[in-house]
Design a protein around this motif. Structure first.
Motif, PDB file in Angstrom:
ATOM      1  N   ALA A   1      58.600  95.030   7.437  1.00  0.00           N
ATOM      2  CA  ALA A   1      58.167  95.007   8.839  1.00  0.00           C
ATOM      3  C   ALA A   1      56.654  94.790   8.890  1.00  0.00           C
ATOM      4  CB  ALA A   1      58.548  96.318   9.530  1.00  0.00           C
TER       5      ALA A   1
ATOM      6  N   TRP B   1      54.553  96.178  11.894  1.00  0.00           N
ATOM      7  CA  TRP B   1      54.693  97.572  12.329  1.00  0.00           C
ATOM      8  C   TRP B   1      53.469  98.395  11.952  1.00  0.00           C
ATOM      9  CZ3 TRP B   1      60.122 100.165  11.662  1.00  0.00           C
ATOM     10  CH2 TRP B   1      61.099  99.373  12.275  1.00  0.00           C
TER      11      TRP B   1
ATOM     12  N   ASN C   1      61.795  92.681  14.580  1.00  0.00           N
ATOM     13  CA  ASN C   1      60.784  92.024  15.427  1.00  0.00           C
ATOM     14  C   ASN C   1      61.078  92.058  16.917  1.00  0.00           C
ATOM     15  OD1 ASN C   1      59.377  91.293  13.112  1.00  0.00           O
ATOM     16  ND2 ASN C   1      60.440  89.344  12.936  1.00  0.00           N
TER      17      ASN C   1
ATOM     18  N   PRO D   1      65.385  88.834  12.915  1.00  0.00           N
ATOM     19  CA  PRO D   1      64.402  89.381  13.846  1.00  0.00           C
ATOM     20  C   PRO D   1      64.927  90.431  14.810  1.00  0.00           C
ATOM     21  CG  PRO D   1      65.172  87.261  14.646  1.00  0.00           C
ATOM     22  CD  PRO D   1      65.822  87.475  13.297  1.00  0.00           C
TER      23      PRO D   1
ATOM     24  N   HIS E   1      57.665  88.701  21.781  1.00  0.00           N
ATOM     25  CA  HIS E   1      57.732  88.807  20.321  1.00  0.00           C
ATOM     26  C   HIS E   1      58.676  87.759  19.749  1.00  0.00           C
ATOM     27  CE1 HIS E   1      55.384  92.496  19.581  1.00  0.00           C
ATOM     28  NE2 HIS E   1      55.766  92.836  20.800  1.00  0.00           N
ATOM     29  N   GLU E   2      59.813  87.517  20.417  1.00  0.00           N
ATOM     30  CA  GLU E   2      60.772  86.531  19.920  1.00  0.00           C
ATOM     31  C   GLU E   2      60.160  85.142  19.927  1.00  0.00           C
ATOM     32  OE1 GLU E   2      65.299  84.863  20.750  1.00  0.00           O
ATOM     33  OE2 GLU E   2      64.315  86.088  22.262  1.00  0.00           O
TER      34      GLU E   2
ATOM     35  N   ARG F   1      49.657  89.079   7.423  1.00  0.00           N
ATOM     36  CA  ARG F   1      51.009  88.804   7.922  1.00  0.00           C
ATOM     37  C   ARG F   1      51.310  87.310   7.855  1.00  0.00           C
ATOM     38  NH1 ARG F   1      49.391  92.461  12.006  1.00  0.00           N
ATOM     39  NH2 ARG F   1      49.505  90.893  13.666  1.00  0.00           N
TER      40      ARG F   1
ATOM     41  N   GLY G   1      57.813  84.395  17.102  1.00  0.00           N
ATOM     42  CA  GLY G   1      58.504  84.167  15.846  1.00  0.00           C
ATOM     43  C   GLY G   1      59.174  82.818  15.757  1.00  0.00           C
TER      44      GLY G   1
END
Length: 389
Positions: A57, A60, A95, A91, A243-244, A74, A247
């Motif tokens: 993660a 996090w 995520n 994810p 967040h999605e 990252r 990614g």
């Protein structure tokens, strides 16, 4: 923003490469690089390997079990994993729902769910889209009526990715039908083993069982599984989608696929027009990478409208890569060999292992401009929130 990697960054990159060389199983690497289908055990195996290292993660905070990496670390991790050919860390838990639980969940929810996400005890799926409520997600009709210390959930979700494997689903449900549609939505965590849940597969053009319909028939969900406040789920949903969408940019994977494209298109690269298209795509990918770095550096402020930019350009680049792969190989890319894709045969029919998965790969990537919020919707967000029009 300094775009040069420091000596500390390069030392971290060397550490990541050493870990991947020592711990990435060759069988998993081979599947990823050959575009073969990954099974549930493949995803779980890699997740647990990385979890034991404490790196599963990357974003996090340390207090929740994250490694405490900065934005550059990252990015390096994602890039090196993609180039090495690791399976993705799915994810939905790490995520997507985890940041919502951290930001809005109760202390009990954080203590229970976050460790189980870290070690892959729970496989999560997403319950957002419904028939008639995809791009217009706020029109969802799945209801949750409170009865004592439970909600009674009825309705249907669709396009539920890998829901056939899931232990838990995070769901948007309508808890108040009498207010403006965005204001009557709540965010529930639902056990997929609950009585009344039915999962029905949707088989795609490439014959893959990747997505599903999920039906809820009087499913009882404890009120303790409500995240945050009742009727505030739309706020949490937008937070999660930010967040999605970040990614979906998938810069590292696109860089790996660009190398694959150059490998299979050697003869086509002698043609000026085709070579120019590949060069233009590589420039676009470099620009996207710089935008990702800027977005990640500002992550402390939470996902903003720049996530929509990343989603649009990332999905377009992935689709263009697949188009150029198919074009480079021409008729060789047309044969469809499910037995080879599923690992039931060592080599593809006809002997071209590189070409065999490309038709399925091309079709699968058509969806990237739709999921996570369609690109048309993202362009509206960009117009309103960035351009101010």
């Amino acid at each position: 923003m300094d775009l040069n990697y420091s000596a500390r960054d390069e030392a971290f990159r060397a550490e990541v490469r050493s870990f991947l060389a020592a711990n990435l199983p060759a069988s998993l690497q081979d599947k990823v690089r050959k575009h073969l289908r990954l099974k549930r055990e493949d995803y779980v195996r890699w997740h647990q390997i990385v979890a034991r290292q404490g790196w599963v993660a990357p974003a996090w905070p340390i207090e929740f079990g994250g490694p405490g990496w900065d934005a550059t670390q990252r990015h390096i991790w994602e890039e090196e994993c993609a180039i090495a050919g690791t399976p993705p860390i799915l994810p939905f838990g790490v995520n997507m729902v985890a940041p919502v639980i951290m930001a809005f969940g109760s202390e009990e929810q954080k203590a229970y769910y976050l460790p189980r996400i870290l070690d892959c005890t729970d496989w999560w799926c997403q319950g957002y889209s419904e028939p008639g409520a995809g791009s217009d997600l706020a029109s969802l009709k799945t209801t949750a009526v409170r009865e004592g210390d439970h909600y009674i959930v009825n309705g249907q979700k669709t396009w539920t990715t890998l829901g056939q494997y899931a232990d838990m689903i995070f769901c948007l449900v309508r808890t108040d039908p009498h207010v403006r549609k965005q204001e009557g939505i709540s965010f529930l965590l639902i056990d997929m083993k609950s009585p009344g849940i039915t999962v029905r597969p949707i088989i795609m053009l490439d014959e893959e069982h990747e997505v599903n319909e999920v039906f809820f028939d009087n499913v009882r969900v404890p009120v303790a599984n409500l995240v945050g406040k009742e009727n505030k789920g739309w706020t949490y949903a937008k937070y999660l989608l930010g967040h999605e969408r970040t990614g979906i940019a998938a810069v590292g994977r696109s860089k790996r696929e660009l190398l694959f494209l150059k490998k299979i298109a050697r003869q086509q690269l002698d043609k000026p027009l085709f070579a120019a298209r590949v060069a233009n795509l590589e420039i676009e990918l470099m620009a996207l990478e710089m935008t990702v770095l800027r977005a990640i550096a500002q992550e402390a402020q939470g996902p903003g409208p720049q996530a929509s930019v990343l989603k649009v350009r990332g999905s377009e680049i992935q689709q263009t890569l697949a188009e150029l792969m198919v074009e480079a190989l021409g008729p060789q890319a047309l044969p469809f060999d499910p037995a080879y894709l599923d690992g039931e045969r060592e080599h593809a029919l006809g002997g071209d292992d590189d070409a065999a998965p490309l038709a399925a790969y091309y079709f699968n990537l058509r969806k990237t401009s739709i999921y996570g919020g369609s690109n048309e919707i993202q362009k509206n967000i960009i117009t309103q929130m960035i351009l101010g029009l």
